[in-house]
Design a protein around this motif. Structure first.
Motif, PDB file in Angstrom:
ATOM      1  N   GLY A  74      61.563  33.858  59.632  1.00 30.63           N
ATOM      2  CA  GLY A  74      62.103  34.131  58.299  1.00 30.63           C
ATOM      3  C   GLY A  74      62.076  35.612  57.964  1.00 30.63           C
ATOM      4  N   TRP A  75      60.960  36.265  58.277  1.00 29.85           N
ATOM      5  CA  TRP A  75      60.860  37.704  58.012  1.00 29.85           C
ATOM      6  C   TRP A  75      61.850  38.477  58.886  1.00 29.85           C
ATOM      7  CZ3 TRP A  75      59.422  41.327  54.804  1.00 29.85           C
ATOM      8  CH2 TRP A  75      59.306  42.635  55.260  1.00 29.85           C
ATOM      9  N   SER A  76      61.995  38.083  60.127  1.00 32.09           N
ATOM     10  CA  SER A  76      62.941  38.768  61.017  1.00 32.09           C
ATOM     11  C   SER A  76      64.369  38.645  60.501  1.00 32.09           C
ATOM     12  CB  SER A  76      62.848  38.187  62.435  1.00 32.09           C
ATOM     13  OG  SER A  76      61.573  38.418  63.003  1.00 32.09           O
TER      14      SER A  76
ATOM     15  N   ILE B 220      66.738  41.787  59.628  1.00 29.43           N
ATOM     16  CA  ILE B 220      68.018  41.952  60.320  1.00 29.43           C
ATOM     17  C   ILE B 220      69.147  42.090  59.315  1.00 29.43           C
ATOM     18  CG2 ILE B 220      69.714  40.737  61.748  1.00 29.43           C
ATOM     19  CD1 ILE B 220      67.301  39.617  63.345  1.00 29.43           C
ATOM     20  N   TYR B 221      69.153  41.241  58.295  1.00 36.38           N
ATOM     21  CA  TYR B 221      70.274  41.290  57.357  1.00 36.38           C
ATOM     22  C   TYR B 221      70.137  42.421  56.349  1.00 36.38           C
ATOM     23  CZ  TYR B 221      72.415  37.393  59.560  1.00 36.38           C
ATOM     24  OH  TYR B 221      73.047  36.625  60.491  1.00 36.38           O
ATOM     25  N   TYR B 222      68.931  42.873  56.077  1.00 33.36           N
ATOM     26  CA  TYR B 222      68.780  44.112  55.304  1.00 33.36           C
ATOM     27  C   TYR B 222      69.374  45.262  56.098  1.00 33.36           C
ATOM     28  CZ  TYR B 222      66.615  47.945  52.721  1.00 33.36           C
ATOM     29  OH  TYR B 222      66.397  49.098  51.992  1.00 33.36           O
TER      30      TYR B 222
ATOM     31  N   GLY C  50      59.895  35.093  69.127  1.00 33.41           N
ATOM     32  CA  GLY C  50      59.884  35.366  67.691  1.00 33.41           C
ATOM     33  C   GLY C  50      58.915  36.469  67.316  1.00 33.41           C
ATOM     34  N   LEU C  51      57.752  36.488  67.987  1.00 35.43           N
ATOM     35  CA  LEU C  51      56.766  37.534  67.705  1.00 35.43           C
ATOM     36  C   LEU C  51      57.267  38.901  68.145  1.00 35.43           C
ATOM     37  CD1 LEU C  51      53.450  35.718  68.720  1.00 35.43           C
ATOM     38  CD2 LEU C  51      54.154  36.396  66.404  1.00 35.43           C
TER      39      LEU C  51
ATOM     40  N   ILE D 185      59.632  44.253  66.580  1.00 32.80           N
ATOM     41  CA  ILE D 185      60.707  45.234  66.733  1.00 32.80           C
ATOM     42  C   ILE D 185      61.455  45.454  65.430  1.00 32.80           C
ATOM     43  CG2 ILE D 185      62.924  45.672  67.870  1.00 32.80           C
ATOM     44  CD1 ILE D 185      61.795  44.264  70.342  1.00 32.80           C
ATOM     45  N   VAL D 186      61.879  44.356  64.797  1.00 30.60           N
ATOM     46  CA  VAL D 186      62.688  44.519  63.582  1.00 30.60           C
ATOM     47  C   VAL D 186      61.847  45.037  62.423  1.00 30.60           C
ATOM     48  CG1 VAL D 186      64.332  42.749  64.307  1.00 30.60           C
ATOM     49  CG2 VAL D 186      62.428  42.109  62.821  1.00 30.60           C
TER      50      VAL D 186
END
Length: 437
Positions: free
Chosen positions: A309-311, A315-317, A406-407, A412-413
């Protein structure tokens, strides 16, 4: 700006290419480039004068006796003359079937059309001749021309962002399916909803303890990913793309990934249970099996949902605020500042770089790895790997790969997100104006 558009219709305007008549396609093209009012006229042009009465905005004229696409008229609308007539021309300089008139010339063009003058005669008086873009128009008078028009139109389905896996593994299946669907009333948003329903069914099956059901659910999710290619393809071919549709597709994609990962975690919880980890501990030596007091499968599932969810947020930010896009394929790892359009203004621009950069020229085999290794973390590649592992009953390894991936993505993001935030704050602290990307 306000823009009126006149579509010149005749018998050929009823010819259908890829599920859309040439006349309706012309209407969608002029609306796509910003026309606020559209009038379709044939030989009887008596209503032109009343329709245009009192209007002073530019007028766009497009003939619909051919297949047309936005690149035919987009260059005209992007740089309209201050006063006069501009026409679209082909590579040979010949009139291509689109006229844009501004100022007093707009009124004269409408009057000429109302008198019955041809658009070609009007084009001969043009003050500017603007070359049209690629995949802009094609004749449709004969069966051979219509087949060629189909082939030309479907070239737009090849996206520059497509990687090798998408281009050679997915598009060969989605293209034929799209060619069938464009002849039906099915809309891109309806395809997205069907994709969502398939993913829900696939996740429900995956979330069972039985390995065969998990494999079947994974296969359905993979099939949904193929169908998911079709919504965007239909939208581009039939000029039905919209911001709402893009976000529906995006939301379905991201929730599908998170939902499948959660379903896989629940499957492992049912299929392997807490004893799986106790067994691993016992295998390392006597007395090392430890009762953690909770089910690690469920804990890892919760961790995966949070990190994913945080990724997605990061990404979309990145693509919305930094890149100015709504396509996750446009994600940029780093940015630079470039001068803006106003004094003391700057704009953030993505730095285009190779996914794996090298300081010196690499050997052929290593260059290939550097080129294709990033594809291994793409959703389209992971979907196939998931099916293979599920068929082998290695769902625990598949789940571990999702959590580990995912981790890594989370780290990275997050780093990229912090750097982008700092860059934006530095602009504000420096007293500069930050223009939208």
């Amino acid at each position: 700006m306000e823009l009126d558009a006149i579509v010149l219709s005749d018998a050929l305007s009823r010819v259908t290419i890829a599920g859309l008549s040439a006349g309706e396609r012309a209407v969608r093209v002029v609306r796509r480039v910003g026309a606020t009012r559209v009038l379709v006229v044939d030989r009887d042009r008596g209503e032109l004068a009343a329709w245009r009465a009192g209007r002073t905005c530019p007028v766009l004229v497009v003939r619909a006796d051919q297949l047309v696409h936005p690149p035919l008229v987009a260059p005209l609308v992007a740089a309209p003359p201050a006063e006069g007539v501009a026409v679209a021309v082909g590579p040979d300089g010949a009139y291509a079937g689109a006229v844009l008139a501004t100022g007093e010339a707009a009124a004269r063009v409408v009057e000429a059309l109302a008198r019955g003058d041809s658009d070609a005669a009007i084009a001969a008086t043009a003050t500017a001749r603007i070359p049209h873009g690629d995949i802009a128009r094609h004749a449709i008078a004969t069966p051979d021309e219509r087949r060629a028009a189909h082939r030309m139109l479907y070239r737009i389905l090849i996206k520059p962002q497509d990687n090798a896996i998408t281009r050679y593994l997915y598009r060969p299946v989605s293209f034929p399916l799209t060619r069938l669907l464009v002849w039906t009333p099915i809309t891109p948003n309806q395809v997205s909803f069907v994709v969502a329903a398939l993913v829900i069914a696939g996740c429900w099956l995956t979330a069972h303890a039985r390995m065969d059901l998990a494999a079947l659910g994974t296969a359905i999710v993979l099939a949904a990913s193929y169908l998911d290619c079709c919504d965007g393809e239909i939208a581009r071919v039939k000029l039905m793309s919209s911001r709402l549709g893009a976000w529906i597709d995006t939301i379905v994609d991201e929730l599908s990934t998170i939902g499948y990962m959660a379903a896989l975690g629940w499957h492992c919880h049912l299929a392997f249970g807490r004893g799986f980890f106790d067994g691993l501990g016992d295998g390392l030596g006597d007395g090392l099996g430890v009762d953690l007091g909770f089910d690690p499968w469920l804990a890892l599932t919760g961790l995966g949902v949070v990190t994913s969810g945080w990724s997605v947020y990061c990404i979309y930010y990145n693509i919305i605020v930094g890149v100015g896009s709504a396509n996750s394929q446009d994600y940029a790892g780093s940015f630079e500042l470039v001068p803006g359009q106003r004094p003391n203004a700057v704009r953030i621009r993505p730095v285009v770089a190779k996914a794996i950069a090298a300081r010196r020229e690499l050997p052929g085999w290593l260059a290939a790895i550097a080129t294709y290794a990033p594809y291994l973390i793409r959703r389209d590649f992971i979907a196939w790997c998931a099916l293979v592992l599920a068929l082998l009953h290695w769902t625990h390894l598949l789940f571990a790969g999702f959590i580990l991936g995912g981790l890594v993505t989370f780290v990275i993001v997050t780093i990229d997100h912090v750097k982008l935030r700092r860059l934006r704050r530095a602009v504000v602290r420096g007293g500069q104006i930050l223009e939208p990307s």
